[in-house]
Design a protein around this motif. Structure first.
Motif, PDB file in Angstrom:
ATOM      1  N   PHE A   1       0.858  -1.195   0.000  1.00 43.02           N
ATOM      2  CA  PHE A   1       0.000   0.000   0.000  1.00 43.02           C
ATOM      3  C   PHE A   1       0.893   1.244   0.000  1.00 43.02           C
ATOM      4  O   PHE A   1       2.101   1.159   0.273  1.00 43.02           O
ATOM      5  N   PRO A   2       0.328   2.434  -0.289  1.00 42.18           N
ATOM      6  CA  PRO A   2       1.124   3.664  -0.260  1.00 42.18           C
ATOM      7  C   PRO A   2       1.628   3.969   1.147  1.00 42.18           C
ATOM      8  O   PRO A   2       1.005   3.596   2.146  1.00 42.18           O
TER       9      PRO A   2
ATOM     10  N   ASN B   1      -2.911   4.856  -5.656  1.00 41.86           N
ATOM     11  CA  ASN B   1      -3.815   4.910  -4.501  1.00 41.86           C
ATOM     12  C   ASN B   1      -5.236   4.464  -4.856  1.00 41.86           C
ATOM     13  O   ASN B   1      -6.232   4.990  -4.350  1.00 41.86           O
ATOM     14  N   VAL B   2      -5.301   3.439  -5.724  1.00 38.12           N
ATOM     15  CA  VAL B   2      -6.594   2.899  -6.136  1.00 38.12           C
ATOM     16  C   VAL B   2      -7.004   1.733  -5.244  1.00 38.12           C
ATOM     17  O   VAL B   2      -8.186   1.482  -5.041  1.00 38.12           O
ATOM     18  N   GLY B   3      -6.042   0.995  -4.719  1.00 38.57           N
ATOM     19  CA  GLY B   3      -6.330  -0.155  -3.884  1.00 38.57           C
ATOM     20  C   GLY B   3      -5.043  -0.710  -3.290  1.00 38.57           C
ATOM     21  O   GLY B   3      -3.980  -0.069  -3.342  1.00 38.57           O
ATOM     22  N   VAL B   4      -5.125  -1.924  -2.746  1.00 41.83           N
ATOM     23  CA  VAL B   4      -3.953  -2.576  -2.144  1.00 41.83           C
ATOM     24  C   VAL B   4      -3.763  -3.934  -2.813  1.00 41.83           C
ATOM     25  O   VAL B   4      -4.630  -4.423  -3.538  1.00 41.83           O
ATOM     26  N   LEU B   5      -2.623  -4.567  -2.522  1.00 39.74           N
ATOM     27  CA  LEU B   5      -2.279  -5.831  -3.184  1.00 39.74           C
ATOM     28  C   LEU B   5      -1.671  -6.799  -2.185  1.00 39.74           C
ATOM     29  O   LEU B   5      -0.781  -6.426  -1.411  1.00 39.74           O
ATOM     30  N   LEU B   6      -2.121  -8.046  -2.203  1.00 41.03           N
ATOM     31  CA  LEU B   6      -1.549  -9.112  -1.386  1.00 41.03           C
ATOM     32  C   LEU B   6      -0.642  -9.976  -2.259  1.00 41.03           C
ATOM     33  O   LEU B   6      -1.084 -10.541  -3.265  1.00 41.03           O
ATOM     34  N   VAL B   7       0.631 -10.087  -1.851  1.00 43.77           N
ATOM     35  CA  VAL B   7       1.611 -10.843  -2.630  1.00 43.77           C
ATOM     36  C   VAL B   7       2.622 -11.496  -1.692  1.00 43.77           C
ATOM     37  O   VAL B   7       2.748 -11.100  -0.522  1.00 43.77           O
ATOM     38  N   PRO B   8       3.397 -12.497  -2.176  1.00 42.90           N
ATOM     39  CA  PRO B   8       4.529 -12.990  -1.393  1.00 42.90           C
ATOM     40  C   PRO B   8       5.542 -11.864  -1.171  1.00 42.90           C
ATOM     41  O   PRO B   8       5.688 -10.964  -2.004  1.00 42.90           O
TER      42      PRO B   8
ATOM     43  N   LEU C   1       5.862   3.267  -1.845  1.00 43.00           N
ATOM     44  CA  LEU C   1       5.074   2.147  -1.357  1.00 43.00           C
ATOM     45  C   LEU C   1       5.769   1.458  -0.193  1.00 43.00           C
ATOM     46  O   LEU C   1       7.000   1.520  -0.064  1.00 43.00           O
ATOM     47  N   THR C   2       5.017   0.770   0.620  1.00 47.86           N
ATOM     48  CA  THR C   2       5.557  -0.057   1.702  1.00 47.86           C
ATOM     49  C   THR C   2       4.653  -1.276   1.850  1.00 47.86           C
ATOM     50  O   THR C   2       3.645  -1.412   1.138  1.00 47.86           O
ATOM     51  N   PHE C   3       4.978  -2.147   2.783  1.00 51.47           N
ATOM     52  CA  PHE C   3       4.158  -3.356   2.972  1.00 51.47           C
ATOM     53  C   PHE C   3       4.235  -3.807   4.421  1.00 51.47           C
ATOM     54  O   PHE C   3       5.147  -3.443   5.162  1.00 51.47           O
ATOM     55  N   ARG C   4       3.251  -4.636   4.822  1.00 50.42           N
ATOM     56  CA  ARG C   4       3.184  -5.223   6.153  1.00 50.42           C
ATOM     57  C   ARG C   4       2.778  -6.701   6.016  1.00 50.42           C
ATOM     58  O   ARG C   4       2.022  -7.054   5.105  1.00 50.42           O
ATOM     59  N   PRO C   5       3.259  -7.558   6.936  1.00 53.55           N
ATOM     60  CA  PRO C   5       2.872  -8.971   6.865  1.00 53.55           C
ATOM     61  C   PRO C   5       1.396  -9.175   7.218  1.00 53.55           C
ATOM     62  O   PRO C   5       0.835  -8.436   8.031  1.00 53.55           O
ATOM     63  N   VAL C   6       0.804 -10.200   6.598  1.00 53.43           N
ATOM     64  CA  VAL C   6      -0.588 -10.569   6.867  1.00 53.43           C
ATOM     65  C   VAL C   6      -0.575 -12.032   7.294  1.00 53.43           C
ATOM     66  O   VAL C   6      -0.442 -12.943   6.466  1.00 53.43           O
TER      67      VAL C   6
END
Length: 271
Positions: free
Chosen positions: A80-81, A138-145, A157-162
């Motif tokens: 996400f941003p 900034n349209v949405g988010v993405l789940l990826v490895p 952009l940055t990311f967090r674990p799920v």
């Protein structure tokens, strides 16, 4: 002219085969290893067609055609941003994405068993790279490895674990009917086998056990025999002299000092 053999290794985005390639070059310097980067969805097809001898792909694959050795599972993250409200959390739950647009690209590698969390996008992006561009807008988010999040890293952009999300598993795969010596060699490398324990052509032949040398028989020196004979003759003479002296000496009377000394013996040590 003899052509040296080569080994073709396919790999999908996010997989880094560098450490295994280095071991290969050290162990089989005469066999060229050709790396073939393929899209995430083309790993299995590349192996089926014979374009590569083996591949580092993402599961699942058709186990009726391909052999596969699972190597590791990756952490799933949400991208996400940097100014998004999710940036305040150290870890994100799937429920936190309920009101977010979650992209599901056509080359998705997570294999969701059911519905995606959040709200679906109007249409699916063609690739993960396209989805990243939409996230940056900034349209949405993405789940990826996590490896794909790092591969498509952007400063905005940055990311967090799920923790609750499914994980992508990376495996070494190859056509079951083409398990060659070079394939066996690469299997040994990814499994951490040593050179001697490998089943491939890089294995060193076992050394034949050497027969123990028979012990040498020591030959007695002539001079030593002479000395030994001289000592024996000297002992005999000494015995004769002692015998002669014993004949001339009177025997001690029974119960005398000699008998008393024999009875006493050595004094016992006090404990």
């Amino acid at each position: 002219m003899q052509v040296n053999p080569s080994f073709r290794l396919a790999y999908v985005p996010g997989v880094t085969p560098g450490k295994w390639v280095r071991v290969w070059s050290e162990r089989l310097p005469d066999v060229r290893l050709d790396l073939l980067a393929v899209p995430a969805g083309d790993g299995e097809g590349t192996l089926r067609e014979g374009t590569a001898d083996a591949g580092l792909v993402r599961l699942p694959v058709d186990r009726d055609v391909l052999s596969a050795i699972p190597l590791y599972a990756e952490t799933t993250v949400v991208v996400f941003p940097k100014d998004h409200w999710l940036a305040a959390a150290e870890e994100v739950a799937l429920g936190d994405l309920a009101e977010e647009v979650v992209f599901h690209p056509l080359d998705d590698t997570l294999g969701w068993p059911g519905e995606l969390p959040g709200r679906p996008a109007i249409e699916r992006p063609a690739s993960t790279a396209d989805a990243i561009e939409l996230v940056a807008a900034n349209v949405g988010v993405l789940l990826v490895p996590q490896s794909l999040a790092r591969l498509h890293h952007r400063k905005d952009l940055t990311f967090r674990p799920v923790a609750e999300a499914p994980q992508s598993q990376v495996a070494l795969a190859w056509p079951e009917d083409r398990t060659t010596e070079l394939v066996e060699e690469f299997i040994g490398i990814v499994r951490g086998r040593t050179v001697n324990s490998s089943r491939g052509r890089g294995a060193q032949p076992a050394a034949e056990p050497q027969k123990a040398a028979a012990p040498r028989k020591s030959q007695p020196q002539k001079g030593g025999q002479q000395k030994s004979g001289q000592q024996k003759s000297g002992q005999q003479k000494s015995g004769q002299q002692k015998g002669g002296q014993q004949k001339g000496r009177p025997k001690p009377a029974a119960g005398g000092r000699g008998a008393a000394a024999a009875k006493r013996g050595k004094p016992k040590r006090r404990s």
